[in-house]
Design an enzyme around this catalytic site. Sequence first.
Site, short mmCIF file in Angstrom:
data_model
loop_
_atom_site.label_atom_id
_atom_site.label_comp_id
_atom_site.label_asym_id
_atom_site.label_seq_id
_atom_site.Cartn_x
_atom_site.Cartn_y
_atom_site.Cartn_z
N ASP A 1 0.82 -1.21 0.00
CA ASP A 1 0.00 0.00 0.00
C ASP A 1 0.85 1.26 0.00
O ASP A 1 2.05 1.21 0.14
CB ASP A 1 -0.86 0.03 1.27
CG ASP A 1 -2.01 -0.94 1.17
OD1 ASP A 1 -2.36 -1.32 0.05
OD2 ASP A 1 -2.55 -1.31 2.23
N LYS B 1 -3.47 3.88 -3.45
CA LYS B 1 -4.21 4.86 -4.24
C LYS B 1 -3.37 6.10 -4.36
O LYS B 1 -2.78 6.58 -3.41
CB LYS B 1 -5.53 5.19 -3.55
CG LYS B 1 -6.45 4.01 -3.55
CD LYS B 1 -7.79 4.34 -2.96
CE LYS B 1 -8.65 3.10 -2.86
NZ LYS B 1 -8.05 2.06 -2.03
N MET C 1 -8.61 7.68 9.96
CA MET C 1 -9.20 8.16 8.69
C MET C 1 -10.22 9.27 8.93
O MET C 1 -11.19 9.40 8.19
CB MET C 1 -9.91 7.00 7.95
CG MET C 1 -9.04 5.80 7.71
SD MET C 1 -9.93 4.43 6.94
CE MET C 1 -10.83 3.75 8.31
N1 SAH Z 1 -4.52 -0.94 9.34
C1 SAH Z 1 -4.06 0.37 9.69
C2 SAH Z 1 -5.12 1.43 9.51
C3 SAH Z 1 -5.56 1.60 8.08
S1 SAH Z 1 -6.67 2.90 7.88
C4 SAH Z 1 -3.53 0.35 11.11
O1 SAH Z 1 -3.71 -0.63 11.84
O2 SAH Z 1 -2.86 1.30 11.50
C5 SAH Z 1 -5.60 4.25 7.47
C6 SAH Z 1 -5.59 5.25 8.58
O3 SAH Z 1 -4.67 4.86 9.58
C7 SAH Z 1 -5.13 6.63 8.18
O4 SAH Z 1 -6.18 7.37 7.60
C8 SAH Z 1 -4.73 7.21 9.49
O5 SAH Z 1 -5.86 7.61 10.25
C9 SAH Z 1 -4.14 6.01 10.19
N2 SAH Z 1 -2.68 5.96 10.07
C10 SAH Z 1 -1.95 4.99 9.54
N3 SAH Z 1 -0.63 5.25 9.64
C11 SAH Z 1 -0.54 6.42 10.28
C12 SAH Z 1 0.55 7.26 10.70
N4 SAH Z 1 1.82 6.90 10.49
N5 SAH Z 1 0.28 8.40 11.35
C13 SAH Z 1 -1.00 8.77 11.57
N6 SAH Z 1 -2.05 8.05 11.20
C14 SAH Z 1 -1.84 6.89 10.56
#
Ligand code: SAH
Length: 499
Positions: free
Chosen positions: A35, A57, A172
């Site tokens: 991703d 994306k 998100m």
């Molecule tokens: N599976 C992922 C989440 C996917 S949804 C997990 O467990 O972390 C994607 C969302 O994760 C983003 O919109 C944001 O809200 C959050 N996110 C992922 N990485 C991040 C980061 N390094 N800093 C802040 N938010 C993050």
Amino acid sequence: MSGKVYLVGAGPGDHKLITLKGLECIKKADVILYDRLINPKLLKYSKENVETIYVGKEPNAHSYNQEEISQIILQKALKGNIVTRLKGGDPFVFGRGGEEALLLMENSVEFEIVPGITSAISVPAYAGIPVTHRNVSSSFHVITGHEDPQKQHSSLNYKALGALKGTLIFLMGIKNIVSISDNLIKYGQSPKRPVAVIRRGTTADQKILTGTLENIAEKVKEHGLKNPAIIIVGEVVKLSELLPWFDKKPLFGKRVLVTRTRTQASKLSEKIEELGGETIEFPTIEIVENHDHDDIDRAIGQIEKYKWLIFTSVNGVNYFFERMKKLSFDIRLLKNAKLCAIGPATAKELNDRGFVVDCIPKEYVAEGIVEELKDKIEEGDYVLLPRADIARKSLEEGLKKLGANVDNIDIYRTTIPKYERKELIEILKERKIDIITFTSSSTAKNFYTILGENNKELLDNITLASIGPITSKTANDLGMKINIEAKEFTIDGLVEAIL
Ligand code: SAH
């Protein structure tokens, strides 16, 4: 026979926040799907002939929808491949890992889930925010903020969320922050409840904004903060002021390009990362054996005649002893030779092989060796100098002036790796490099060749750091102005100078 699929959580950004199991899956994969938020560094651990498929994306690029991604995983596995599907954070936390697993199950394809460190917990942690804290918060709740609460049939129960005393963590949610905060207040949360928004946590781009439910949306707008970011609501947010650690590191936020060989880069990268910097490795030099062994074999054949063995690099030590071993020459044959190493890293390589080094010059350059050996070498002494094809002539000349018989042998060669100018330009443009490090003249020279004369202006706002005066001179002569020079000509010295 169908292959196997690993649905792997790759962590929140800092590439070291992956599990051992996740890393193993990267190493053994035939196909990797990844991703947008996956740290590209992780892909460097993959097999040489791995097929990587970017399924994130991106504006202006074709992007796959979830059905297409699931299908690619399935089809690749049915062809017998080991498929590793890398997902940001944890695959089962808003990662749609469940959908992919169900399709595999239906098609009887073997799979494993490798949980990852979710951003929901780790991003607050890097901002100094524990999601639970004794007497402050006794639960935390991870919520999607993707859904606009204004929409008619929101599946989010704001009535319940409004009443929660624990820490609320929205993923998100940044686009909907206005309605999220409004609704939380509307359904009972105090307008004064502390909130933090953290963008790109655990990376050099980490940014923390703090406020309260009533003013956070305004602040986010003011700072133009964008995804990926998480929103944390709760009293634990106050601890971020007491427990800052990641963004307090001296090189936090700095991106450093490392140009050493792939094998040697890690030592420098690790030091920089320990200090909070982010590294991007782009090797501009490659070390290969000199396959013409005549000279070295002749020297080893008469190894006992040498009074001095002088090593000017770690590689020289390695290639020399590998050749000794190949020829079945016992290292006890070196008992009469004295050993000189150009600097501490080379000396350590000898130490690790059980040798005590007789001399290391005060200045870790060729001239330093000549100075140091001035009173030690006698007229007619045989000196063996196993080194790189591009080594400077001054050492040989200096030793000859002292009366030595010098056997100067190209034991290894340095070449420029196969490169893509486009890739380097993209790194310089897109990854916002702050510092470029040069650890030898050849890294600087080759970097210049790869970059191309016409692209020099890309270096305008970048700080260039050099390991010592010889390297600096090479770079400066090419018009790449060195800004930082190490006082001690070692990797530690370089890091010290950057600090
Ligand atoms: N599976 C992922 C989440 C996917 S949804 C997990 O467990 O972390 C994607 C969302 O994760 C983003 O919109 C944001 O809200 C959050 N996110 C992922 N990485 C991040 C980061 N390094 N800093 C802040 N938010 C993050």
